[in-house]
Structures are given as C-alpha cells and as structure tokens.
Design a protein around this motif. Structure first.
Motif, PDB file in Angstrom:
ATOM      1  N   ALA A  56       0.825  -1.207   0.000  1.00 30.14           N
ATOM      2  CA  ALA A  56       0.000   0.000   0.000  1.00 30.14           C
ATOM      3  C   ALA A  56       0.858   1.255   0.000  1.00 30.14           C
ATOM      4  O   ALA A  56       0.575   2.231  -0.707  1.00 30.14           O
ATOM      5  CB  ALA A  56      -0.922  -0.007   1.215  1.00 30.14           C
ATOM      6  N   LEU A  59       2.229   1.958  -3.428  1.00 30.36           N
ATOM      7  CA  LEU A  59       1.189   2.453  -4.325  1.00 30.36           C
ATOM      8  C   LEU A  59       0.952   3.945  -4.102  1.00 30.36           C
ATOM      9  O   LEU A  59       0.880   4.725  -5.058  1.00 30.36           O
ATOM     10  CB  LEU A  59      -0.114   1.678  -4.111  1.00 30.36           C
ATOM     11  N   ASN A 146      -6.827  -3.506   3.006  1.00 26.01           N
ATOM     12  CA  ASN A 146      -7.538  -3.232   1.760  1.00 26.01           C
ATOM     13  C   ASN A 146      -8.627  -2.178   1.931  1.00 26.01           C
ATOM     14  O   ASN A 146      -8.546  -1.068   1.394  1.00 26.01           O
ATOM     15  CB  ASN A 146      -8.162  -4.523   1.209  1.00 26.01           C
ATOM     16  N   ALA A 150      -8.779   2.168   1.190  1.00 24.26           N
ATOM     17  CA  ALA A 150      -9.816   2.782   0.356  1.00 24.26           C
ATOM     18  C   ALA A 150     -10.634   3.779   1.170  1.00 24.26           C
ATOM     19  O   ALA A 150     -10.979   4.868   0.690  1.00 24.26           O
ATOM     20  CB  ALA A 150     -10.719   1.697  -0.238  1.00 24.26           C
ATOM     21  N   SER A 161     -11.554   5.408  -4.605  1.00 23.67           N
ATOM     22  CA  SER A 161     -10.474   4.499  -4.997  1.00 23.67           C
ATOM     23  C   SER A 161     -10.895   3.050  -4.813  1.00 23.67           C
ATOM     24  O   SER A 161     -11.664   2.719  -3.906  1.00 23.67           O
ATOM     25  CB  SER A 161      -9.219   4.765  -4.164  1.00 23.67           C
ATOM     26  N   VAL A 163      -9.069  -0.651  -4.208  1.00 22.51           N
ATOM     27  CA  VAL A 163      -7.787  -1.180  -3.750  1.00 22.51           C
ATOM     28  C   VAL A 163      -7.843  -2.698  -3.679  1.00 22.51           C
ATOM     29  O   VAL A 163      -8.832  -3.266  -3.209  1.00 22.51           O
ATOM     30  CB  VAL A 163      -7.426  -0.632  -2.356  1.00 22.51           C
ATOM     31  N   GLY A 180      -0.203  -5.608  -5.548  1.00 25.32           N
ATOM     32  CA  GLY A 180      -1.407  -4.822  -5.318  1.00 25.32           C
ATOM     33  C   GLY A 180      -1.777  -3.946  -6.500  1.00 25.32           C
ATOM     34  O   GLY A 180      -0.976  -3.743  -7.420  1.00 25.32           O
ATOM     35  N   LEU A 182      -4.090  -0.231  -7.337  1.00 27.78           N
ATOM     36  CA  LEU A 182      -4.825   0.941  -6.870  1.00 27.78           C
ATOM     37  C   LEU A 182      -5.400   1.646  -8.092  1.00 27.78           C
ATOM     38  O   LEU A 182      -4.662   2.003  -9.013  1.00 27.78           O
ATOM     39  CB  LEU A 182      -3.904   1.894  -6.101  1.00 27.78           C
ATOM     40  N   GLN A 184      -7.783   4.969  -9.075  1.00 31.75           N
ATOM     41  CA  GLN A 184      -8.360   6.192  -8.526  1.00 31.75           C
ATOM     42  C   GLN A 184      -9.099   6.962  -9.607  1.00 31.75           C
ATOM     43  O   GLN A 184      -8.593   7.157 -10.720  1.00 31.75           O
ATOM     44  CB  GLN A 184      -7.257   7.075  -7.924  1.00 31.75           C
TER      45      GLN A 184
END
Length: 298
Positions: A56, A59, A146, A150, A161, A163, A180, A182, A184
């Motif tokens: 995360a 990202l 997760n 978000a 977003s 995720v 992962g 992401l 947006q």
C-alpha cells in the motif's frame, strides 16, 4: 539475477486511461515481502499484514516527487499491535510490526482483520512544499489494510479508490506471490466507467493468483478491460532502508552523555526497527561519543 528473474522482478507500473479519468497503479512486491519476513523473523499473520501495508505504501508513494515520502501506520488492540511502512517515490520501502510472532486465535474464529483489531490508520506525507508532515487519520474499517486504505483515500483525500492488496502463501507457509492494485477516479469520471472498472476488479482473481501466470501488464489489462490505457512509468521497487552505522552513531551523540557513561557496557547493540539491521558499538566507542558530547556542552 538471471535475465528471466530480472524481467519479472518486483516493479511498479503506472498507467492512466486514455480519457484521463482513471489512474491505475500495479505493483509486484513478492521479494519485498520475503525480505521483510526474513529480516524481522515474522510469523504468518504479521507477514500478511506487513506485506499488504508495504504494498500500500508503494502504491501511494508512486504519486510523490523526488525525496518526498509517505508513512502508513495501522494501530489497534489486536495481537499484532501496530504495523508501520514507509516508502518513497524511488521505489524504496521499509517497515515493521510491533509483535513479529503474533497469531490469531483460530478457536474463536478470528479473521485477518482481528490481527490489528479496533484502531486507527494514520497516513503521513513529507512533502517539499510543507514545513511539517501532512497527516490524516481514520478509524480502521476492517483491519485488513484493503478496505482501510480505500476508506482513508475517500475520507481524508476525497478520492474514490478501488484497492486490491494480496500476500499469497504456499502450502509451506512461505510467501509465494505478493502485489497490489490501486485505481483512482479523476475529475470527469463517469458512473458507467466506474461501474465497469469496479466489476473488473470484483471478478478478477486475487493478485497473488494472477502473478502465478502473468506479470504487471497482464494485471493492468484485466483491471482496465474495456477501457484504453497508456503507460506513464515503470520502475523497480525494493525493500530498502537508509539506516547506517554513522546514523546510529549520530543518534547516540544526542543522548545525555552521563546516561551513556552509566551504560558501562563492553558492547552495545542497536537495532533498526524498520529493517532489523544490527549495529554494535564497543564500550570504548560509546565512552568516546559521550566525552565528545560533553565537550560540546562546555
């Protein structure tokens, strides 16, 4: 590292939809999570939670500039206690957990989110144009990183977003794959487009499963199916800490010199929380640091 390993090493891929309505970031963090687990001697539960948090952080850091950095911290009343990860836009990430050997109580049907439990997620950014870190804090929604990420992006940054973070373990409990995604929504995003992407993410296999047979480009294609996209950037990512013996020495110099002299130890071992690296300082070195500090005070 041979050619094939280099081709499929941990990397981050940034893309944007052709109409500019969606930013999509995909990252592979398998070796990063393996390194973190080995460095900190983590049990299964902290491995998954720290792995997701490291992913995360990378990202989010991909939208920063230069030496700007971001820190994500989840802290709660669960057995793990807290999880911290810090990343830069250069693809450097590091992190640690408060309780490396924490485990779930399976007899009481505890789930992944119970590892951190009820608590808070705090995201801090060190930015060029700000004198102090920009910090946002939200309540944990699930504790599985997760949904929490978000939720943070929507509540603190007002950015809708999607995720997906995953750390897949094999039958031996080793890290098989990690990564992962992401997505947006940018200004101008339309409801029909958003529903298409949400549907793609909802029905796609877990990231770890996809990484068994495809790479970042394949995951990007799955996420953006039905929507033309173009690549913006691609770069390697690594578990990397900038700690050093010199930095720890400077930290010792900030300690009250009388306290240093009271240690009276033959050897003092200092450990970096972020990467687990150990640095030893002899009694003579500590005494010399204390005497130099006293001289500066006079």
């Amino acid at each position: 590292m041979n050619k094939e390993e280099f081709k499929h090493r941990d990397r981050l891929l940034k893309a944007i939809s052709e109409n500019g309505h969606y930013r999509i970031i995909v990252v592979k963090t398998t070796e990063i999570v393996r390194t973190a687990r080995n460095n900190h001697n983590l049990s299964l539960l902290p491995t998954v939670l720290l792995g997701r948090t490291l992913t995360a952080a990378l990202l989010l850091a991909s939208n920063l500039k230069g030496e700007e950095r971001i820190q994500i911290k989840l802290q709660g009343n669960g057995p793990v206690g807290s999880v911290t990860a810090e990343a830069t836009s250069h693809g450097e990430v590091r992190g640690y957990v408060a309780s490396p050997d924490a485990a779930l109580d399976l007899a009481n049907n505890e789930k992944l989110g119970d590892g951190i439990g009820i608590g808070l997620m705090t995201v801090s950014k060190v930015l060029y144009n700000k004198a102090r870190p920009v910090t946002g804090t939200v309540d944990l929604v699930r504790g599985n990183v997760n949904e929490d990420l978000a939720h943070y992006l929507l509540q603190s940054e007002q950015v809708p977003s999607a995720v997906s973070l995953d750390v897949a373990l094999d039958e031996h409990g080793d890290v098989a794959h990690a990564g992962g995604v992401l997505v947006q929504a940018m200004p101008g995003a339309e409801q029909e487009e958003t529903e298409r992407i949400e549907n793609n993410i909802r029905h796609m296999p877990q990231i770890g499963e996809q990484l068994q047979s495809t790479y970042l480009d394949g995951i990007l294609a799955t996420v953006s199916e039905g929507m033309p996209v173009r690549e913006l950037d691609r770069y390697p990512v690594d578990f990397f800490c900038r700690c050093s013996r010199e930095r720890f020495q400077k930290s010792l110099a900030l300690v009250n010199p009388d306290d240093l002299l009271k240690m009276n130890a033959e050897t003092e071992e200092l450990v970096c929380h972020y990467c687990g690296e150990r640095y030893e300082f002899s009694g003579e070195e500590i005494e010399a640091i204390a005497h130099k500090a006293k001289l500066r005070q006079n």
